[in-house]
Design a protein around this motif. Structure first.
Motif, PDB file in Angstrom:
ATOM      1  N   ILE A  21     -17.603   8.677 -17.657  1.00 49.01           N
ATOM      2  CA  ILE A  21     -17.979   9.461 -16.477  1.00 49.01           C
ATOM      3  C   ILE A  21     -17.628  10.930 -16.688  1.00 49.01           C
ATOM      4  CG2 ILE A  21     -17.525   9.813 -14.012  1.00 49.01           C
ATOM      5  CD1 ILE A  21     -17.101   6.780 -13.832  1.00 49.01           C
ATOM      6  N   GLY A  22     -16.452  11.168 -17.266  1.00 52.00           N
ATOM      7  CA  GLY A  22     -16.050  12.539 -17.557  1.00 52.00           C
ATOM      8  C   GLY A  22     -16.950  13.200 -18.587  1.00 52.00           C
ATOM      9  N   LEU A  23     -17.324  12.451 -19.622  1.00 51.10           N
ATOM     10  CA  LEU A  23     -18.221  13.003 -20.636  1.00 51.10           C
ATOM     11  C   LEU A  23     -19.613  13.283 -20.065  1.00 51.10           C
ATOM     12  CD1 LEU A  23     -17.201  10.878 -23.738  1.00 51.10           C
ATOM     13  CD2 LEU A  23     -16.735  13.299 -23.314  1.00 51.10           C
ATOM     14  N   LEU A  24     -20.079  12.406 -19.189  1.00 60.02           N
ATOM     15  CA  LEU A  24     -21.348  12.656 -18.516  1.00 60.02           C
ATOM     16  C   LEU A  24     -21.267  13.930 -17.685  1.00 60.02           C
ATOM     17  CD1 LEU A  24     -24.220  11.730 -17.702  1.00 60.02           C
ATOM     18  CD2 LEU A  24     -23.135  10.492 -15.816  1.00 60.02           C
ATOM     19  N   GLY A  25     -20.149  14.124 -17.011  1.00 63.11           N
ATOM     20  CA  GLY A  25     -19.963  15.332 -16.226  1.00 63.11           C
ATOM     21  C   GLY A  25     -19.963  16.587 -17.077  1.00 63.11           C
ATOM     22  N   ILE A  26     -19.313  16.531 -18.224  1.00 63.39           N
ATOM     23  CA  ILE A  26     -19.306  17.691 -19.126  1.00 63.39           C
ATOM     24  C   ILE A  26     -20.713  17.955 -19.653  1.00 63.39           C
ATOM     25  CG2 ILE A  26     -18.471  18.503 -21.366  1.00 63.39           C
ATOM     26  CD1 ILE A  26     -15.831  17.015 -20.721  1.00 63.39           C
ATOM     27  N   GLU A  27     -21.422  16.895 -19.981  1.00 62.59           N
ATOM     28  CA  GLU A  27     -22.796  17.022 -20.462  1.00 62.59           C
ATOM     29  C   GLU A  27     -23.696  17.668 -19.405  1.00 62.59           C
ATOM     30  OE1 GLU A  27     -25.572  13.586 -21.576  1.00 62.59           O
ATOM     31  OE2 GLU A  27     -24.017  13.604 -23.129  1.00 62.59           O
ATOM     32  N   ARG A  28     -23.579  17.211 -18.153  1.00 60.60           N
ATOM     33  CA  ARG A  28     -24.380  17.777 -17.068  1.00 60.60           C
ATOM     34  C   ARG A  28     -23.983  19.224 -16.811  1.00 60.60           C
ATOM     35  NH1 ARG A  28     -28.741  16.319 -16.983  1.00 60.60           N
ATOM     36  NH2 ARG A  28     -28.110  15.688 -19.010  1.00 60.60           N
ATOM     37  N   PHE A  29     -22.692  19.525 -16.917  1.00 54.29           N
ATOM     38  CA  PHE A  29     -22.197  20.886 -16.696  1.00 54.29           C
ATOM     39  C   PHE A  29     -22.784  21.835 -17.730  1.00 54.29           C
ATOM     40  CE2 PHE A  29     -19.026  24.282 -16.541  1.00 54.29           C
ATOM     41  CZ  PHE A  29     -18.915  24.453 -15.170  1.00 54.29           C
ATOM     42  N   ILE A  30     -22.804  21.406 -19.006  1.00 51.76           N
ATOM     43  CA  ILE A  30     -23.362  22.231 -20.080  1.00 51.76           C
ATOM     44  C   ILE A  30     -24.876  22.388 -19.903  1.00 51.76           C
ATOM     45  CG2 ILE A  30     -23.793  22.267 -22.578  1.00 51.76           C
ATOM     46  CD1 ILE A  30     -21.006  21.025 -22.926  1.00 51.76           C
ATOM     47  N   ALA A  31     -25.530  21.340 -19.387  1.00 53.64           N
ATOM     48  CA  ALA A  31     -26.982  21.382 -19.190  1.00 53.64           C
ATOM     49  C   ALA A  31     -27.384  22.293 -18.026  1.00 53.64           C
ATOM     50  CB  ALA A  31     -27.522  19.983 -18.957  1.00 53.64           C
ATOM     51  N   GLY A  32     -26.423  22.798 -17.279  1.00 52.61           N
ATOM     52  CA  GLY A  32     -26.739  23.722 -16.195  1.00 52.61           C
ATOM     53  C   GLY A  32     -26.633  23.123 -14.810  1.00 52.61           C
ATOM     54  N   GLN A  33     -26.376  21.844 -14.711  1.00 45.42           N
ATOM     55  CA  GLN A  33     -26.211  21.205 -13.401  1.00 45.42           C
ATOM     56  C   GLN A  33     -24.723  21.209 -13.051  1.00 45.42           C
ATOM     57  OE1 GLN A  33     -27.943  17.381 -14.145  1.00 45.42           O
ATOM     58  NE2 GLN A  33     -30.013  18.094 -13.719  1.00 45.42           N
ATOM     59  N   THR A  34     -24.247  22.365 -12.636  1.00 47.77           N
ATOM     60  CA  THR A  34     -22.817  22.549 -12.445  1.00 47.77           C
ATOM     61  C   THR A  34     -22.252  21.697 -11.316  1.00 47.77           C
ATOM     62  OG1 THR A  34     -23.257  24.477 -11.071  1.00 47.77           O
ATOM     63  CG2 THR A  34     -22.791  24.873 -13.398  1.00 47.77           C
ATOM     64  N   LEU A  35     -22.978  21.558 -10.234  1.00 49.67           N
ATOM     65  CA  LEU A  35     -22.468  20.770  -9.111  1.00 49.67           C
ATOM     66  C   LEU A  35     -22.331  19.300  -9.484  1.00 49.67           C
ATOM     67  CD1 LEU A  35     -21.581  20.777  -6.154  1.00 49.67           C
ATOM     68  CD2 LEU A  35     -23.958  20.345  -5.531  1.00 49.67           C
ATOM     69  N   LEU A  36     -23.365  18.750 -10.088  1.00 51.78           N
ATOM     70  CA  LEU A  36     -23.338  17.349 -10.492  1.00 51.78           C
ATOM     71  C   LEU A  36     -22.293  17.112 -11.592  1.00 51.78           C
ATOM     72  CD1 LEU A  36     -24.657  14.589 -10.051  1.00 51.78           C
ATOM     73  CD2 LEU A  36     -26.302  15.192 -11.837  1.00 51.78           C
ATOM     74  N   GLY A  37     -22.256  18.023 -12.562  1.00 56.08           N
ATOM     75  CA  GLY A  37     -21.273  17.900 -13.637  1.00 56.08           C
ATOM     76  C   GLY A  37     -19.853  17.985 -13.124  1.00 56.08           C
ATOM     77  N   GLY A  38     -19.607  18.920 -12.236  1.00 57.79           N
ATOM     78  CA  GLY A  38     -18.274  19.053 -11.657  1.00 57.79           C
ATOM     79  C   GLY A  38     -17.877  17.836 -10.842  1.00 57.79           C
TER      80      GLY A  38
END
Length: 81
Positions: A21-38
């Motif tokens: 879940i944490g890695l998915l969040g980092i991946e989403r954060f890097i992809a530009g989806q900061t709210l979802l990644g966070g």
């Protein structure tokens, strides 16, 4: 914090679920989806910290036994008082 064997296994089981879940969040954060990644990173961190802080049904008998043993059995230092 000293962990016993069961605590270590329990922490490992929690990490098995929290790390993806944490890695998915980092991946989403890097992809530009900061709210979802966070949000995913926050969920992963909460999973680990809540495991440590929450009282489980297994903790209640252990804490009750510590209180009873402390009042019933006196150590040599307590007898001098």
């Amino acid at each position: 914090m000293k962990l016993g064997i069961l605590d270590t296994v329990s922490l490992a089981a929690t990490l098995v679920f929290a790390l993806p879940i944490g890695l998915l969040g980092i991946e989403r954060f890097i992809a530009g989806q900061t709210l979802l990644g966070g949000a995913f990173v926050a969920i992963a961190v909460l999973m680990i910290f809540l495991r440590e802080w929450l009282t489980t049904p297994e903790d209640i008998p252990a804490s009750a036994a510590k209180k009873v043993v402390g009042t019933v059995a006196k150590t040599d230092d307590d007898k001098d008082e």
